[in-house]
Design an enzyme around this catalytic site. Structure first.
Site, PDB file in Angstrom:
ATOM      1  N   GLN A   1       3.994   1.563  -1.097  1.00  0.00           N
ATOM      2  CA  GLN A   1       4.660   1.675  -2.396  1.00  0.00           C
ATOM      3  C   GLN A   1       3.680   2.185  -3.450  1.00  0.00           C
ATOM      4  O   GLN A   1       4.027   3.002  -4.297  1.00  0.00           O
ATOM      5  CB  GLN A   1       5.246   0.322  -2.821  1.00  0.00           C
ATOM      6  CG  GLN A   1       6.102   0.381  -4.057  1.00  0.00           C
ATOM      7  CD  GLN A   1       7.343   1.237  -3.889  1.00  0.00           C
ATOM      8  OE1 GLN A   1       7.927   1.333  -2.819  1.00  0.00           O
ATOM      9  NE2 GLN A   1       7.742   1.896  -4.958  1.00  0.00           N
TER      10      GLN A   1
ATOM     11  N   HIS B   1       0.835  -1.203   0.000  1.00  0.00           N
ATOM     12  CA  HIS B   1       0.000   0.000   0.000  1.00  0.00           C
ATOM     13  C   HIS B   1       0.875   1.260   0.000  1.00  0.00           C
ATOM     14  O   HIS B   1       0.610   2.217  -0.743  1.00  0.00           O
ATOM     15  CB  HIS B   1      -0.917  -0.018   1.230  1.00  0.00           C
ATOM     16  CG  HIS B   1      -1.852   1.133   1.319  1.00  0.00           C
ATOM     17  ND1 HIS B   1      -2.855   1.368   0.408  1.00  0.00           N
ATOM     18  CD2 HIS B   1      -1.936   2.133   2.242  1.00  0.00           C
ATOM     19  CE1 HIS B   1      -3.525   2.454   0.760  1.00  0.00           C
ATOM     20  NE2 HIS B   1      -2.986   2.937   1.858  1.00  0.00           N
TER      21      HIS B   1
ATOM     22  N   HIS C   1       1.104   4.124  -2.862  1.00  0.00           N
ATOM     23  CA  HIS C   1       0.941   5.558  -2.590  1.00  0.00           C
ATOM     24  C   HIS C   1       2.069   6.363  -3.217  1.00  0.00           C
ATOM     25  O   HIS C   1       1.835   7.405  -3.837  1.00  0.00           O
ATOM     26  CB  HIS C   1       0.935   5.818  -1.075  1.00  0.00           C
ATOM     27  CG  HIS C   1      -0.421   5.996  -0.491  1.00  0.00           C
ATOM     28  ND1 HIS C   1      -1.175   7.119  -0.677  1.00  0.00           N
ATOM     29  CD2 HIS C   1      -1.147   5.179   0.296  1.00  0.00           C
ATOM     30  CE1 HIS C   1      -2.319   6.989  -0.033  1.00  0.00           C
ATOM     31  NE2 HIS C   1      -2.329   5.808   0.562  1.00  0.00           N
TER      32      HIS C   1
END
Length: 99
Positions: free
Chosen positions: A70, A68, A72
């Protein structure tokens, strides 16, 4: 968490840059793009620390939180690049010299 927080901040700042440019507030738009860049640098520091740890032999578990984070970061980078282009378009429409 550094990836998620800083990636999210970078994307938010880039979005705020677009909103400012839409109102012809190019000084704020440029500042928000700079703020986005600073947040991306912080996110990269978090990412680099994890990569360095793994390269040094420390076992890294791949968790949903890491994926999650990465995600973002990658979305924030893409959005920031696009925001700069949108700000330039608004500047051109307002007759401001770009580049």
């Amino acid at each position: 968490m550094g990836l998620i927080i800083n990636g999210g901040n970078a994307k938010s700042d880039a979005m705020e840059a677009i909103h400012a440019a839409k109102k012809d507030d190019f000084e704020l738009a440029d500042q928000k793009l700079k703020d986005s860049d600073k947040a991306l640098i912080e996110a990269h520091h978090s990412q680099t620390a994890m990569l360095t740890s793994e390269a040094s032999g420390e076992k890294m578990d791949i968790s949903l939180l890491l994926v999650h984070g990465q995600d973002h970061l990658m979305n924030a980078i893409t959005f920031r690049d696009m925001a700069a282009e949108v700000v330039d378009v608004y500047k051109k429409m307002a007759g401001v010299t770009v580049g």
